[in-house]
Design an enzyme around this catalytic site. Structure first.
Site, PDB file in Angstrom:
ATOM      1  N   ASP A  99       5.486 -10.653  -3.163  1.00 60.65           N
ATOM      2  CA  ASP A  99       6.558 -11.110  -2.268  1.00 60.65           C
ATOM      3  C   ASP A  99       7.929 -10.870  -2.897  1.00 60.65           C
ATOM      4  OD1 ASP A  99       4.650 -11.893  -0.482  1.00 60.65           O
ATOM      5  OD2 ASP A  99       4.802 -14.048  -0.930  1.00 60.65           O
TER       6      ASP A  99
ATOM      7  N   GLU B  71       3.735  -3.609   3.483  1.00 62.99           N
ATOM      8  CA  GLU B  71       4.735  -2.996   2.598  1.00 62.99           C
ATOM      9  C   GLU B  71       5.383  -1.783   3.248  1.00 62.99           C
ATOM     10  OE1 GLU B  71       0.788  -1.026   1.470  1.00 62.99           O
ATOM     11  OE2 GLU B  71       1.503  -2.910   2.280  1.00 62.99           O
TER      12      GLU B  71
END
Length: 369
Positions: free
Chosen positions: A265, A291
């Site tokens: 994160d 992502e």
């Protein structure tokens, strides 16, 4: 029409709060006019003293005009709405006491107007101010009744006045209590309305912004792309078209597996803030999923888009992420130019194929579709 609008602005101002206060004043004026008409009818029927009635009418009319002026210049004098409301209430109560003294057999009707004055204050005055006005009204009207029964017991019998005062006290005190409850209700509704507004703002943000990266989310990006399609179809895009790039952080799964999702994160947040700082004014970067990121570059030729992506890659390479001291972050990108009349979905599909080629070629590179 413009002259009428200018006249309204001159008389009522342009401030919404001022106009709302003047609306309350206009409502009290309607009440004044009705009471004056009824008082004059009493005079014509011989139920009230003409000289005293004329003085009261003059006093009431002059006071109404004075309060209009005070409300109109309240901003300059820094008079709060509750101060103006209390002042008008005191004036109206004084008029009511005078009317009670001269109304003879119809004096009981004036007590109704006293209650109406207190009710009017519920909408502008504070509960404590309303309570003090209630006490002042009882004291003033009580003094008026006592004076009248003492000076003219034939027309104002003491016991009648005492019983009448008891009814008035009950009505006014009940009104004061209701005013306090109304004030609490208004405060609660105001607080709930504020909380609802804040909740709606939060929902709007959550509906358009990715919570982790603070970038535009996929749903909002679809809206942006539709708007860009309409803009280009209307011929407002200028000399250049638009470019679309799909970006994917290289080996992101390894970061999650080896260092944990908290570190993953952190990479996404750092990547997003660093990448966004490299964009031009009209560019839009969205988190497309996981992502993967989608970049819209409006009014950009392929060479312009590549310059943006190369600048972005350079900044990402030098990015430092807590928990990853020795790992270099990079991304692969597929770049496509939107063709004339082509849906953005097709351009994204071509950019996705180019991204796949960039990964197959060893990653950390930009491939033009």
């Amino acid at each position: 029409m413009n002259a009428l609008r200018r006249l309204v602005v001159l008389l009522c101002g342009s401030d919404p709060k001022l106009r709302r206060t003047l609306q309350y004043w206009a409502a009290t004026c309607v009440l004044y006019v009705a009471c004056i008409a009824l008082l004059l009818l009493q005079v014509s029927e011989g139920m009230a003293d003409p000289a005293a009635a004329d003085k009261l009418v003059t006093f009431g009319g002059s006071g109404a005009l004075l309060f209009y002026v005070l409300i109109r210049v309240s901003g300059r004098l820094k008079l709060a709405p509750d101060q103006l409301a209390v002042s008008q209430a005191v004036f109206s109560l004084a008029c009511g006491m005078a009317a009670y003294a001269i109304s003879g057999p119809l004096r009981g009707a004036m007590l109704i107007m006293t209650v109406v004055v207190i009710v009017f204050c519920m909408f502008a005055a504070k509960p404590r101010q309303t309570l003090l006005l209630t006490i002042a009204a009882l004291a003033g009207m009580g003094a008026t009744m006592y004076r009248m029964q003492a000076s003219d017991p034939q027309r104002y019998p003491p016991m009648t006045e005492l019983i009448t005062f008891g009814y008035l006290a009950g009505a006014l005190l009940s009104t004061a209590v209701l005013s306090g409850e109304m004030s609490k209700l208004r405060a609660r509704l105001k607080r709930q309305r504020r909380e609802l507004s804040e909740a709606l703002d939060t929902i709007r943000v959550l509906a358009t912004v990715d919570e982790l990266t603070s970038l535009v989310n996929r749903r909002r990006m679809h809206e942006v792309l539709e708007a860009e399609e309409r803009r280009q179809s209307d011929g407002r895009q200028g000399g250049k078209g638009a470019c679309i790039a799909l970006l994917d952080i290289d080996f992101f799964k390894q970061v999650n597996d080896r260092y944990g999702h908290a570190t993953g994160d952190a990479v996404l947040r750092s990547f997003s803030s660093t990448a966004r700082a490299c964009l031009r004014g009209g560019d839009v970067l969205a988190r497309w999923g996981g992502e993967e990121f989608l970049l819209l570059l409006p009014d950009a030729a392929p060479e312009d888009a590549r310059v943006v992506l190369e600048r972005m890659a350079e900044r990402i390479h030098g990015m430092q992420v807590a928990g990853l001291p020795d790992r270099r972050i990079s991304f692969s990108a597929g770049l496509a130019t939107r063709r004339a009349g082509e849906p953005f979905a097709d351009a994204i599909h071509r950019a996705d194929k180019a991204l796949y080629q960039a990964k197959e070629a060893g990653r950390d590179r930009i491939v033009l579709a």
